[in-house]
Design a protein around this motif. Sequence first.
Motif, PDB file in Angstrom:
ATOM      1  N   ARG A  34       0.833  -1.198   0.000  1.00 51.76           N
ATOM      2  CA  ARG A  34       0.000   0.000   0.000  1.00 51.76           C
ATOM      3  C   ARG A  34       0.875   1.258   0.000  1.00 51.76           C
ATOM      4  N   ALA A  35       0.245   2.387  -0.359  1.00 49.05           N
ATOM      5  CA  ALA A  35       0.970   3.662  -0.367  1.00 49.05           C
ATOM      6  C   ALA A  35       1.340   4.094   1.047  1.00 49.05           C
ATOM      7  N   PHE A  36       0.547   3.652   2.025  1.00 51.21           N
ATOM      8  CA  PHE A  36       0.811   3.964   3.418  1.00 51.21           C
ATOM      9  C   PHE A  36       0.905   2.671   4.212  1.00 51.21           C
ATOM     10  N   ASN A  37       1.658   2.699   5.292  1.00 48.82           N
ATOM     11  CA  ASN A  37       1.962   1.471   6.014  1.00 48.82           C
ATOM     12  C   ASN A  37       0.903   1.047   7.016  1.00 48.82           C
ATOM     13  N   ALA A  44     -11.352   1.809   3.545  1.00 54.30           N
ATOM     14  CA  ALA A  44     -11.216   2.867   2.535  1.00 54.30           C
ATOM     15  C   ALA A  44      -9.852   2.859   1.868  1.00 54.30           C
ATOM     16  N   ALA A  45      -9.134   1.732   1.933  1.00 50.78           N
ATOM     17  CA  ALA A  45      -7.753   1.701   1.440  1.00 50.78           C
ATOM     18  C   ALA A  45      -7.657   2.126  -0.026  1.00 50.78           C
ATOM     19  N   ASP A  46      -8.534   1.581  -0.864  1.00 53.04           N
ATOM     20  CA  ASP A  46      -8.476   1.923  -2.288  1.00 53.04           C
ATOM     21  C   ASP A  46      -8.738   3.414  -2.506  1.00 53.04           C
ATOM     22  N   ALA A  47      -9.730   3.938  -1.785  1.00 54.27           N
ATOM     23  CA  ALA A  47     -10.042   5.357  -1.924  1.00 54.27           C
ATOM     24  C   ALA A  47      -8.864   6.211  -1.457  1.00 54.27           C
ATOM     25  N   ILE A  48      -8.225   5.817  -0.368  1.00 53.56           N
ATOM     26  CA  ILE A  48      -7.081   6.570   0.154  1.00 53.56           C
ATOM     27  C   ILE A  48      -5.956   6.594  -0.869  1.00 53.56           C
ATOM     28  N   ALA A  50      -6.183   6.124  -4.132  1.00 49.73           N
ATOM     29  CA  ALA A  50      -6.578   6.886  -5.320  1.00 49.73           C
ATOM     30  C   ALA A  50      -6.488   8.385  -5.063  1.00 49.73           C
ATOM     31  N   MET A  51      -6.918   8.822  -3.875  1.00 49.21           N
ATOM     32  CA  MET A  51      -6.878  10.245  -3.563  1.00 49.21           C
ATOM     33  C   MET A  51      -5.439  10.717  -3.341  1.00 49.21           C
ATOM     34  N   ALA A  52      -4.605   9.856  -2.765  1.00 53.88           N
ATOM     35  CA  ALA A  52      -3.199  10.219  -2.579  1.00 53.88           C
ATOM     36  C   ALA A  52      -2.503  10.363  -3.923  1.00 53.88           C
ATOM     37  N   ALA A  53      -2.845   9.505  -4.869  1.00 49.19           N
ATOM     38  CA  ALA A  53      -2.236   9.580  -6.198  1.00 49.19           C
ATOM     39  C   ALA A  53      -2.565  10.896  -6.891  1.00 49.19           C
ATOM     40  N   GLN A  54      -3.722  11.459  -6.557  1.00 48.65           N
ATOM     41  CA  GLN A  54      -4.124  12.741  -7.136  1.00 48.65           C
ATOM     42  C   GLN A  54      -3.547  13.930  -6.360  1.00 48.65           C
ATOM     43  N   GLY A  55      -2.928  13.654  -5.221  1.00 53.61           N
ATOM     44  CA  GLY A  55      -2.393  14.729  -4.403  1.00 53.61           C
ATOM     45  C   GLY A  55      -3.427  15.381  -3.508  1.00 53.61           C
ATOM     46  N   TYR A  56      -4.591  14.755  -3.361  1.00 56.72           N
ATOM     47  CA  TYR A  56      -5.654  15.340  -2.557  1.00 56.72           C
ATOM     48  C   TYR A  56      -5.474  15.054  -1.072  1.00 56.72           C
ATOM     49  N   VAL A  57      -4.843  13.945  -0.729  1.00 56.69           N
ATOM     50  CA  VAL A  57      -4.566  13.627   0.659  1.00 56.69           C
ATOM     51  C   VAL A  57      -3.097  13.287   0.801  1.00 56.69           C
TER      52      VAL A  57
END
Length: 971
Positions: A34-37, A44-48, A50-57
């Motif tokens: 995952r992007a975060f450990n 909500a892992a997938d949403a997190i 996806a939003m991190a990839a966009q720079g939103y979170v």
Amino acid sequence: MNCEKRLKQIRHYMAGLLAVWLFCIHSAPVFANRAFNDIEHSYAADAIEAMAAQGYVTGYQDGSFRPLHFISRQEWASIFAKTLKRTSNNRGVTSFRDVSPWALPYVQALQEESITKGISDQLFGARHNMTRQDMAVWYARYFGVTDDTRSAGISSFVDQSDISDYAQTSVWLMERLELIEGDTNHYFHPKESVRRQDATLVAYRIWLGGDGLRERAKRLLESLGNGAATMPQATSQQESQKIAVDLTPEIRQQPVNSEIEEPKRHRPRPDSPASPVTPIEPKPEPPVTPPKPKPEPPVIPPKPRPDSPVTPPVPNPKPPVIPVDPSDPSSDFLVDEVVIKAEELVNQPETYPSYQLSFQLYHEGRPVSIPAASVTSVTYTFSDELGVFDVQGKIAHPENIPAADSFIPVEMKVTIAKPYQVLTAQTKLIVKGKTPPAEPPNVIRSVYLSTYTISEAAALDPAAWKMSYVFHNAKGEVIAPEMLPSDLILRVEDSRGIFDEDGKIANLHLIPVVNSVIPLKLTVESPSQGILFTSDAELTVEPGERKKQYFAVSIMLQGSVTTVDQIKQSRQLLMDHFGPNIKVTWAMENGFVFVESNRPQLKQVLDYVDQYGDEVGILAGYPNQQKFPVWEVKMDEWLYMYRYNAFNELHQSGSMGSPSVFESMDTDQYRKYLPKSLTSFTVNPEQTQWLKDHYRITSAMGWSATQYNVNGMYGEGSPLMPYWSNKDNPIVPAQGIADNSGTVFMNSVTIDPIGSRYTKDSSRWTLHPGDPYVTETDAAPQLYIVQQYLDNPYQRINTVNYLSIILDINALANTHNMGPIWENFVNHFPLDRKVEIVGVDGLKQVYESVAGSNNDHTEFTLMFRGSGIKTAMDSNNSPANLRYLWTENASQRIILSKEDGDAAWSIIDFTDYTQKPVPKMDYNLDGHTDVSYVTGRNFKLCPTAPLTADEIQRVKARLKDIYFVEEVNYQ
């Protein structure tokens, strides 16, 4: 829109991701990388990702996302605005004082669109947790809900009466859009806080839904305008004012309006999990949400674990639901959608018999009830892949219920006979473990700073400032101070060294410039509660109310060389920059008042006394070259000739030296023209006493820091602090009434306030703006020094903050580049520091009004750095790599220095003003006698002498008093 259409729409936006039902209806696949450990088990892992990839979170420096932490209002504003691609650079928008600089553009962007407001005129509630109902309100405003929008079709939540009035319509809309759900028992918990994972999922769904979601919201809102579901609203003026802010009654430590807070008629059940109900915000950088070690499992189901043991489910008090409207006799009704109401199933066998699936019918997004006449023509069946339920939605085979943290795929079919149609729906029913008992409300799970800002050092009163905290329990509720554990320990970690671990100011001078952010870590420990955690916090440095500062100006008039134009030009230069409300001292020497041709110049000075309240002063430059009787005669001559040339109508021949000269002017008509001060190279005890006895002069200013260096003698006073001088030595502050001369001594900072050789190759801190040895063409080095005086971090603890200068205006006009440098100095003097120009006696009156008639509480501290200039005289150097701390009170003077790269500060001066007896300063001493303070320690005279234990203790105590605890070398 039915479920299949929604799934197709979501797949159209992001292929490969399963659609998730928010809150109670959801599932998410688990991935190892995952992007975060810490999101592997987050629903909500997938949403997190996806939003991190966009720079939103964003996450934290340790690679975590902290999905279970609560999210603050400013953090949610950041995610909200980023997701919707909103930002603002509009400086005209009201700026809340508690919003961090990184969040301000996003908060302002939402302000401009009326999506968010503050909790008061100046506060946004930036670090308060975002509540579920306010989350719904923000998005509803984005979808088009305004304060005037009202709906009769209120939400279906059990605790809808707990939803604040201003949020009712918003919650209704968000429920209809299926963006929010209730908990197992269909409670909304409107005033509870929202978590980071919940916020990210809702923001993700809004972002994914795009314009289609907004269109659906628009249709729902338009249906309200057709009269089908409107509520008459008579809003009073008082009520309209209440809606002017984001009403957040859950923020109890800072209530907006106590009249608005509604009573909790439905308390959330203790075993009800805080499911994601309202949109939650993404964490902006830098993350400041407090850590939340909440022991309850996430409300939304994580990864299925078929090997987990089965625990009993929770009972469902509601019977099978077929909504019936007996008031509608029609046998036909329109339906276009059915939604399964599938509550979480808790592994608790005794509750299985009462568990019941239900459903809700909709037409064009609005709930539909079955007319009584049609109830027999509606049939439905439930089914599931695992064979748990019968067709009526009751549990038939509990042995098929999977382990906790799994789900049961459920389908249903509704058949309507007239008009004939078949509707289907699917959902995934969460299986959860038995809910643990509720945690006591006083167990600390998070901590916040309730102080968001700190004033800049120059405007801060460190004794009055206090760091305060708010503690929250697992539900995000504020824990009352009396409920906190007795063994609570809170430590503050500040990498900059500004605060100690108790949160008190340790090093005042280290507070950074305005708009800087001071990051902190808070550690909370309570052995009795078994808690130990850290939390990030920050303070934003803001401008504060500065203490008033003064600039004393004494202008010398000598001989017959000073012209009327020079007098006019010197005052006009000051007025052009500082305004007309200035007052200066015109210090005139004998040679000036003796010259009859100077009567026009005298008249000009007296006109300034009448027009602006300027002061007349005596200039006596080198009194120590004569015996005292000689100086006494010169003073008699001064007043006699001053009266002769300025007020010839009072002249009496042969009266020189007679008290009648002074008495003739000591009247209501002439008293304002009497001399008020002495401007001199140095001051002796006899001088101060004589001037006080004969002319009532109690103000003296010297123009050299080494006030006594005539005939090779030297001595130092207090060049930075005004003080009542000792009757035996004006260079030493009086210690009490018995030794008080009654004269306030002030030093001009025109030359070096230290003297000569404290530090090797360094002698000059400050520079005269008209110094003949300075070869520069502008006043940059002088302004650099002055700026440090004006921005002195110790201003608030000083008795008086002042600068002073003595100017020879004839020399300025005729010598080298002194005139242009002085003009450059005045024209670039920083006006925003609000410095008041006063005369010598005017400054004494300021000091007297603050300190009274003694020096008991007088003090001054200044820290600054050399300007880097070297004058034409090799000995006059101001190295830029040296910093100095000068601090003094009536008892002692202490000077520290530190060269860049040094590990500790060095003590370069300790002068003790309390030693007895005070040496009486006299005339015509030899060149080897120090007249400043022979019996006190003075490192200038003896730089290698070690400090005694008592002296070291006095230095330490003084440094602590001024909030300075950096490392000092006392040897």
